[in-house]
Enzyme design. Sequence first.
Site, PDB file in Angstrom:
ATOM      1  N   ASN A  56       0.856  -1.190   0.000  1.00  0.00           N
ATOM      2  CA  ASN A  56       0.000   0.000   0.000  1.00  0.00           C
ATOM      3  C   ASN A  56       0.892   1.241   0.000  1.00  0.00           C
ATOM      4  OD1 ASN A  56      -1.773   2.038   0.602  1.00  0.00           O
ATOM      5  ND2 ASN A  56      -2.441   1.210   2.582  1.00  0.00           N
ATOM      6  N   HIS A  83      -9.666   0.584   5.537  1.00  0.00           N
ATOM      7  CA  HIS A  83      -8.340   0.725   6.145  1.00  0.00           C
ATOM      8  C   HIS A  83      -8.453   1.659   7.348  1.00  0.00           C
ATOM      9  CE1 HIS A  83      -4.151   1.940   6.661  1.00  0.00           C
ATOM     10  NE2 HIS A  83      -3.859   0.797   6.074  1.00  0.00           N
ATOM     11  N   GLU A  96      -5.179  -5.380  11.299  1.00  0.00           N
ATOM     12  CA  GLU A  96      -4.062  -4.430  11.445  1.00  0.00           C
ATOM     13  C   GLU A  96      -4.255  -3.638  12.731  1.00  0.00           C
ATOM     14  OE1 GLU A  96      -2.044  -2.977   7.517  1.00  0.00           O
ATOM     15  OE2 GLU A  96      -3.983  -2.009   7.707  1.00  0.00           O
TER      16      GLU A  96
END
Lengths: 212, 212, 212, 212
Positions: A6, A83, A131
Site C-alpha cells: 500500500n 483501512h 491491522e
Amino acid sequence: MFVLVNLKAYSCDPVSVARAATAVDTEATVALAPQTTHLRAVAETDVRTWAQHVDPIEHGSHTGHVLAEAVADTGATGTLLNHSERRLQLGSIDDALGAADRAGLDTVVCANNPDQVAAVTALGPGAVAVEPPGLIGTDTPVSQANPETVRDAVEAARAVDPSVPVYCGAGISSGADIAAARELGADGVLLASGVAKARDPAAALADLLDPV
Amino acid sequence: MFVLVNLKAYSCDPVSVARAATAVDTEATVALAPQTTHLRAVAETDVRTWAQHVDPIEHGSHTGHVLAEAVADTGATGTLLNHSERRLQLGSIDDALGAADRAGLDTVVCANNPDQVAAVTALGPGAVAVEPPGLIGTDTPVSQANPETVRDAVEAARAVDPSVPVYCGAGISSGADIAAARELGADGVLLASGVAKARDPAAALADLLDPV
Amino acid sequence: MFVLVNLKAYSCDPVSVARAATAVDTEATVALAPQTTHLRAVAETDVRTWAQHVDPIEHGSHTGHVLAEAVADTGATGTLLNHSERRLQLGSIDDALGAADRAGLDTVVCANNPDQVAAVTALGPGAVAVEPPGLIGTDTPVSQANPETVRDAVEAARAVDPSVPVYCGAGISSGADIAAARELGADGVLLASGVAKARDPAAALADLLDPV
Amino acid sequence: MFVLVNLKAYSCDPVSVARAATAVDTEATVALAPQTTHLRAVAETDVRTWAQHVDPIEHGSHTGHVLAEAVADTGATGTLLNHSERRLQLGSIDDALGAADRAGLDTVVCANNPDQVAAVTALGPGAVAVEPPGLIGTDTPVSQANPETVRDAVEAARAVDPSVPVYCGAGISSGADIAAARELGADGVLLASGVAKARDPAAALADLLDPV
C-alpha cells in the site's frame, strides 16, 4: 502468500515500485495499491494493481467519490476497504463490497482486532486483514508484537466463514516478518512504509520478496 | 418481548409517553428512548430509559459528544447504537459497545440487513436489531413487507452467537405487528413514528401494548 | 466580558460548578456548557447554560441527534458550534445556526484561525471564537502564545461584520489570562480544562472570575 | 467566461468529451473534471483538467485519500472543493485550499447560498461558486429559478474580497443559460448533467459552447 503493498500518499514513484514488483521472482502474489490518480500508470506495468478505497456508489451524481467501475477501467483488479486511515460506516462497507463485486474487483476489508475481523467476514468479502492501529507505520511487526492477535483473527474469521482468506498487517518490513505471519496462519500480508519510505523502494520490495 | 420506543426528534412530550408506558399492564418489557436532553426527566418516571446513541469516548476532552457515563448518570440503562439515522464506523460501534459496557449500559446495535446483523453480532452486543431503511417511518411493518428479512436476521445472528437476542423494526405500529414479529423469531421490536407521531402518543402506546 | 466554561466530557460534577458560578460576584457574564444529559440539572441552578453542540435538524425522524428545541426546553440559552473537537461541514454550521435561531438559542461558532473566523462571521452567528487547536488543553494561554492570532481574529471578524463579538480560547486558566484577552480586543473567552480538570473546579472558577 | 464541466460519476467517456472540448472554437475557458482515476487520460488530450476533490493532507500515511500533489502529477491544474455532493468541514476547506496551493492547483470552492459564498471567499480561494442544492441535476438553470441568488452571491463575495471570481451552477445546459449567468454578474459556470447525461456528450458540449 498474498503481499499487498500500500503506497498510501507517500512520495515514492509508484511506477518504479511496480516495475520492481514485476521483476522479482517470487512465489508470492504481489499487488500494489498506489494513489487513485496513478492506478492506470501502475496497471500498465502489468503488476497486479489495487485501489486503496472505493466508495459505496453507483454511476450517477456523485462528485468527488471513487467509482468502482472507474477503478476497474484503469486495469486495477481489487480494492482495500475500511483501512484504519479510511474507516467506513458498517453499512458503507457492505455497500462498497457490493460496488466492488459489481465492477469485478477483488476486496480486502481491514479491521482493528479479531472481533472486527469476524464482523467483516460476515459481509462476504474477498479477504479480511487485521491491522492493530498502534503498530501501523512502526518497525515492530504485528506477528512479533501481537502474535495472538493474528492467530485470534484467523480463528475468528474461520468461525464465521472458513472460505475467507485472512491477512495481517502493521510493521511488516522483511521477508522474515512475512514468514512469521504465515506461521501464525495468515494467508497474506499488507505492508506500506517498509517499502514506500525506504531510500530505494524498488530494492526494498525485491529484498522483502526474495526469501518468500 | 422487548419493546423499545424511539422518540427520535419528534415533538411529542416524552414524559407523558413515559407515564403511559409505566401505567400499561403488559408482559412486554418496555423501554423509552427520548432526546439526550430529556433522559433524566424520563428516567424519573421509572420507565426503563434508553439513549438513542452514545459516542465511542471516555472521560476527557471531547466537546459535543455523548459520554456513556453521563447517560448512565441520568438513570438511563441502555443505548441504541448504529441506528440507520446515526450510522457509525465499524470500529466506532466496537468502541461504543466498550464505552456502554464500561458504564453499565445495555445495548441494541441496529443493522440494515441479515449480513450486517451477523456482523454486529460478532462484536458482542446486548442485542441486535434489523431495520430495513426503506420501511422506517412507513405504515408497512417489516414483519409483513419482508418477513424473510426478519427470519434471515434471526438465523444470521444465531449462526454467529445464539445468545444474542434479535429484534426487528420499521413500520411497526400495532400489537398485531408485534405478535407477527414474535412469530418470525424476533425477541423484541423497535418502534418510533407509530407512537411518537400519533395524535395521542400515550394512548397509542397503551393500545399497542395492550394485546401483548 | 463573556466567560464560557466548557465542561466537555470531564468527570467533574457540573451542578457544583454551576453553583460556584452563580455564587461568584463578578462583572463578567458567565455561562456553563455541560454534557447534553446534564443541561436541565445545570439550568436549574439558574446559571446561564449552554449546549456544546446542536445538530442542523428540525423536529422529525433523526435518531441520536441533538435538537435545538430540546436544548432550549431544558432551560439552556445558547450553544457552541464547530468546536475543534466537534467540527462541522460549512453548510451544517449555517444550518445549525438556523436551528439555534429558530429555538431562540444564542450561538458561538469556533474557528481555528483568523481566516476561518472571518468565514464563520459571514454566516451571521451570535459570536465567534478563535481557538488554535494546538493550544487547547494546554497551560499556555492563546493570549500569550499567539497574541497576534487574537488581534488578527478580532480584525478579521470586524472586517466582515463589526457587530459580531469575538472571543478567544485555548490555554486560559487565570484571571490574568482573561485580562490579557480583553487587552487584545476579545469580548470574551472560552475555557475548559483550567476549571474542569482542577482538583476543586468550583474553587478554580471562583479564583478565575474574582479579578474580572 | 470560465466553464467547468463536472463529469461526476456519470458513465460517459471522459476522453471523448475532452477531445470535443479541445475542438470547440470558443472564447470561454473550458475545463473538464473527470473521475480521479481518469485525470491523466483526460489531461493527455490537452484539455484543461480539474479534480473533483482533493483531501486536506500532505505526503504521508493517508490511505484512500486524494493527494493534491498526485493530482498535479497527472497534468491536472485545478480542483473543485466542497461540492454539495462532497461537503467538507470548514477547517478542511481551509486545509485543502492550502494543499492545493502547495501543489500549484487552482481552486473553486462551492457553496449553497450567498452567506456561505461570503464565508468561503474569506478563505482565499481561487474562485467561489454558488449552487443551490435543490437545482443540481435539474433542467432549471439557477439563473432563471433564482437570479437573485446569483446576484447576491456575486455581491456577497465582492464585499469580502473583490478579487475572487464568482461562478454559478445547477441546471445549466445551454449557451443561453451561460449568457444569462454572465448578465447576472457571474464570471463562470459549473455544469454537469447537461453534458454528461446527454446522448452525445461531446456534441452537447460543442452546442453549449458554440454561442459563447
